[in-house]
Write a protein that holds these residues in place. Structure first.
Motif, PDB file in Angstrom:
ATOM      1  N   PHE A  62      -6.333   3.827  -1.271  1.00  0.00           N
ATOM      2  CA  PHE A  62      -6.781   3.367  -0.083  1.00  0.00           C
ATOM      3  C   PHE A  62      -6.425   1.934   0.081  1.00  0.00           C
ATOM      4  CE2 PHE A  62     -10.419   0.551   1.044  1.00  0.00           C
ATOM      5  CZ  PHE A  62     -10.303   0.619   2.629  1.00  0.00           C
ATOM      6  N   HIS A  65      -2.552   1.197   0.172  1.00  0.00           N
ATOM      7  CA  HIS A  65      -1.751   1.461   1.535  1.00  0.00           C
ATOM      8  C   HIS A  65      -2.250   0.937   2.670  1.00  0.00           C
ATOM      9  CE1 HIS A  65       1.065   4.115  -0.506  1.00  0.00           C
ATOM     10  NE2 HIS A  65       0.024   4.275  -1.540  1.00  0.00           N
ATOM     11  N   GLY A  66      -3.513   0.277   2.587  1.00  0.00           N
ATOM     12  CA  GLY A  66      -4.091  -0.159   3.712  1.00  0.00           C
ATOM     13  C   GLY A  66      -3.892  -1.949   3.635  1.00  0.00           C
ATOM     14  N   LYS A 187      -5.079   7.784   1.771  1.00  0.00           N
ATOM     15  CA  LYS A 187      -4.156   6.938   2.181  1.00  0.00           C
ATOM     16  C   LYS A 187      -4.069   6.703   3.554  1.00  0.00           C
ATOM     17  CE  LYS A 187      -1.045   7.439  -1.821  1.00  0.00           C
ATOM     18  NZ  LYS A 187       0.319   8.060  -2.340  1.00  0.00           N
ATOM     19  N   GLY A 190      -6.868   4.576   4.889  1.00  0.00           N
ATOM     20  CA  GLY A 190      -6.337   3.033   4.613  1.00  0.00           C
ATOM     21  C   GLY A 190      -5.450   2.596   5.661  1.00  0.00           C
ATOM     22  N   LYS A 191      -4.301   3.506   6.017  1.00  0.00           N
ATOM     23  CA  LYS A 191      -3.462   3.250   7.024  1.00  0.00           C
ATOM     24  C   LYS A 191      -4.028   2.959   8.733  1.00  0.00           C
ATOM     25  CE  LYS A 191       0.623   2.866   6.251  1.00  0.00           C
ATOM     26  NZ  LYS A 191       1.242   1.546   5.913  1.00  0.00           N
ATOM     27  N   ASP A 194      -6.353  -0.156   8.615  1.00  0.00           N
ATOM     28  CA  ASP A 194      -5.485  -1.388   8.774  1.00  0.00           C
ATOM     29  C   ASP A 194      -4.829  -1.356  10.334  1.00  0.00           C
ATOM     30  OD1 ASP A 194      -3.588  -3.340   7.863  1.00  0.00           O
ATOM     31  OD2 ASP A 194      -1.827  -2.105   7.863  1.00  0.00           O
TER      32      ASP A 194
END
Length: 215
Positions: A62, A65-66, A187, A190-191, A194
């Motif tokens: 997390f 990738h964020g 993931k 996280g993306k 973001d």
């Protein structure tokens, strides 16, 4: 002259640090003792120790990738099971997100991502609206991955959503392997986060006709 130069550099550094969105929270109960620092404007650095190896791996994914910096130390009642530790980390992470974003001025608010992880395909879509809601449509083929119960993935995100005030939908579009599915979920989260917390200079105040992003 050099002394003045160094002083100016220090002052600039202090001003830059003040503008970095971050939060640091400690939470202690009879079941868990958690210390967390989250830097929204980070680079993906993580130092995580929850006592649950697979959960550490998911949180590292997390953060990386964020592009969030996450420091986390947990002492939980793992002699019982992993439930309290994972749920309480979700509570603290949600609170850190909310505190770091403050009044949410300038953020894009919405974020989404469809992430492939080998055979798994995971969708995560969110609205940092201040109104908590979780739609979790994911099925795990196995009950556990390593030392983590897979049913706790949903409980973790429910805790994050409730404490950060996020309307979040997580859906498995494809998947056969529990590890791949879970990693895809963290993931994708996280993306999407973001994207949602990124600042757009065109936004004046908050992105809402109400003039505020909270209940």
């Amino acid at each position: 002259m050099r002394t003045q130069y160094m002083y100016v550099l220090k002052e600039i550094s202090k001003m830059a640090e003040k503008n970095v969105r971050q939060a640091e929270i400690s939470r202690k109960t009879n079941e868990t003792d958690i210390k967390m620092k989250l830097v929204i404007d980070g680079t993906g650095e993580a130092d995580i120790d929850t006592g649950i190896g697979f959960f550490d791996h998911m949180l590292n994914s997390f953060a990386r990738h964020g592009l969030f910096d996450l420091t986390l130390k947990v002492r939980g009642d793992l002699v019982v099971d992993c439930h309290h530790t994972i749920e309480d980390v979700g509570i603290v992470l949600g609170k850190c997100i909310a505190e770091a974003l403050g009044d949410k001025s300038g953020i894009k608010r919405y974020g989404f991502f469809i992430l492939p992880m080998d055979e798994a395909l995971i969708l995560c879509s969110m609205d940092i609206s201040g109104r908590a809601y979780l739609n979790f449509d994911v099925e795990f083929p196995t009950e556990r991955c390593g030392d983590m119960d897979m049913e706790m993935v949903e409980e973790f995100f429910r805790a994050v959503s409730a404490n950060a005030g996020i309307d979040m939908h997580i859906k498995m579009l494809a998947g056969k392997n529990s590890h791949h599915i879970a990693e895809g979920v963290f993931k994708a989260f996280g993306k999407a986060l973001d994207m949602a917390v990124s600042v757009d200079g065109r936004i004046k105040g908050v992105l809402s006709t109400k003039g505020m992003l909270e209940v």
